[in-house]
Motif scaffolding. Structure first.
Motif, PDB file in Angstrom:
ATOM      1  N   TYR A 295      41.521  31.452  51.092  1.00 54.72           N
ATOM      2  CA  TYR A 295      40.738  30.224  50.931  1.00 54.72           C
ATOM      3  C   TYR A 295      40.713  29.828  49.462  1.00 54.72           C
ATOM      4  N   ASP A 296      40.598  28.540  49.219  1.00 52.40           N
ATOM      5  CA  ASP A 296      40.583  27.985  47.877  1.00 52.40           C
ATOM      6  C   ASP A 296      39.345  28.492  47.117  1.00 52.40           C
ATOM      7  N   PRO A 297      39.522  29.206  45.991  1.00 51.32           N
ATOM      8  CA  PRO A 297      38.369  29.743  45.266  1.00 51.32           C
ATOM      9  C   PRO A 297      37.464  28.666  44.663  1.00 51.32           C
ATOM     10  N   ILE A 298      38.009  27.501  44.378  1.00 48.24           N
ATOM     11  CA  ILE A 298      37.172  26.407  43.863  1.00 48.24           C
ATOM     12  C   ILE A 298      36.185  25.983  44.950  1.00 48.24           C
TER      13      ILE A 298
ATOM     14  N   LEU B  24      45.105  31.228  46.250  1.00 44.91           N
ATOM     15  CA  LEU B  24      45.735  30.048  46.829  1.00 44.91           C
ATOM     16  C   LEU B  24      44.753  28.884  46.770  1.00 44.91           C
ATOM     17  N   PHE B  25      45.282  27.677  46.615  1.00 46.35           N
ATOM     18  CA  PHE B  25      44.440  26.499  46.429  1.00 46.35           C
ATOM     19  C   PHE B  25      44.806  25.404  47.427  1.00 46.35           C
ATOM     20  N   GLY B  26      43.806  24.652  47.833  1.00 46.43           N
ATOM     21  CA  GLY B  26      44.018  23.561  48.777  1.00 46.43           C
ATOM     22  C   GLY B  26      44.651  22.342  48.139  1.00 46.43           C
ATOM     23  N   HIS B  27      44.448  22.191  46.840  1.00 45.11           N
ATOM     24  CA  HIS B  27      44.967  21.023  46.129  1.00 45.11           C
ATOM     25  C   HIS B  27      45.495  21.446  44.767  1.00 45.11           C
TER      26      HIS B  27
ATOM     27  N   PHE C 192      41.323  25.716  37.994  1.00 51.61           N
ATOM     28  CA  PHE C 192      41.118  27.164  38.015  1.00 51.61           C
ATOM     29  C   PHE C 192      41.907  27.835  36.888  1.00 51.61           C
ATOM     30  N   ALA C 193      43.154  27.441  36.725  1.00 54.69           N
ATOM     31  CA  ALA C 193      44.004  28.050  35.698  1.00 54.69           C
ATOM     32  C   ALA C 193      43.427  27.833  34.301  1.00 54.69           C
ATOM     33  N   ALA C 194      42.726  26.732  34.091  1.00 57.26           N
ATOM     34  CA  ALA C 194      42.145  26.444  32.786  1.00 57.26           C
ATOM     35  C   ALA C 194      40.940  27.339  32.471  1.00 57.26           C
ATOM     36  N   ASP C 195      40.181  27.737  33.508  1.00 56.93           N
ATOM     37  CA  ASP C 195      38.984  28.555  33.275  1.00 56.93           C
ATOM     38  C   ASP C 195      38.683  29.418  34.511  1.00 56.93           C
ATOM     39  N   PRO C 196      39.513  30.428  34.789  1.00 60.04           N
ATOM     40  CA  PRO C 196      39.312  31.220  36.007  1.00 60.04           C
ATOM     41  C   PRO C 196      37.990  31.976  36.049  1.00 60.04           C
ATOM     42  N   ASP C 197      37.519  32.469  34.915  1.00 61.48           N
ATOM     43  CA  ASP C 197      36.278  33.259  34.904  1.00 61.48           C
ATOM     44  C   ASP C 197      35.090  32.456  35.422  1.00 61.48           C
ATOM     45  N   ARG C 198      35.003  31.197  35.043  1.00 60.42           N
ATOM     46  CA  ARG C 198      33.892  30.352  35.476  1.00 60.42           C
ATOM     47  C   ARG C 198      33.866  30.220  37.006  1.00 60.42           C
ATOM     48  N   PHE C 199      35.022  29.939  37.590  1.00 60.80           N
ATOM     49  CA  PHE C 199      35.082  29.752  39.039  1.00 60.80           C
ATOM     50  C   PHE C 199      34.947  31.064  39.792  1.00 60.80           C
ATOM     51  N   LEU C 200      35.516  32.133  39.251  1.00 61.96           N
ATOM     52  CA  LEU C 200      35.450  33.422  39.938  1.00 61.96           C
ATOM     53  C   LEU C 200      34.034  33.974  39.987  1.00 61.96           C
TER      54      LEU C 200
END
Length: 168
Positions: free
Chosen positions: A107-110, A134-137, A144-152
């Motif tokens: 599922y899309d982590p965002i 994996l991402f839906g869009h 996510f690639a710009a700031d993975p820690d924030r989203f994770l």
């Protein structure tokens, strides 16, 4: 035909066209909703039961690209069937599915961070800290690639609750 009948016939054609267009849009939206509202713990094709649309999860690490798996190299894991490009990738996955499988079940982590489950597209992916996402869009992948820690941080906090609502 009289002018009045011609006018009425024109409206019928317009109404029929509008109804057909509406039916098409409803069908297209329901297909997207069915994909987005997946209830499985791992994203699977609801018709075939194959995980992440048949893409090889190990190939993202080894070949650094999305590669379709082959029917000859399948392995059951976590209640779904995974496909691999070759025997070596299958062996790696079977030995360590927690490493090679997509995080959050594909599922899309965002969206998981937002509190919803939306199936990721195997063509939009990122490996971060040796984990596959994996991402839906495409826009979600880039954010996510710009700031993975924030989203994770947010996704990891919400995932246990979301996972309870998914079918085992």
């Amino acid at each position: 035909m009289t002018a009045r009948r011609q006018e009425r016939y024109g409206w019928r054609t317009a109404i029929a066209f509008f109804a057909l267009l509406t039916g098409f849009l409803v069908a297209a939206r329901s297909e997207l909703a069915a994909r987005a509202a997946t209830t499985e713990r791992v994203v699977v094709n609801r018709f075939s039961g194959i995980a992440i649309d048949g893409f090889d999860p190990v190939a993202y690490f080894v070949q650094r690209r999305a590669v379709k798996g082959l029917e000859d190299f399948e392995a059951p894991e976590g209640g779904v069937v995974w496909r691999f490009h070759n025997e070596g990738n299958r062996a790696f996955f079977v030995a360590h599915p927690e490493i090679y499988g997509p995080q959050f079940g594909g599922y899309d982590p965002i969206d998981v961070a937002r509190g919803v489950t939306f199936a990721g597209n195997p063509r939009f992916w990122v490996i971060s800290e040796q984990r596959l996402y994996l991402f839906g869009h495409e826009a979600n992948r880039d954010a996510f690639a710009a700031d993975p820690d924030r989203f994770l941080e947010q996704a990891n906090a919400r995932w246990p609750v979301l996972q309870q609502d998914l079918v085992q």
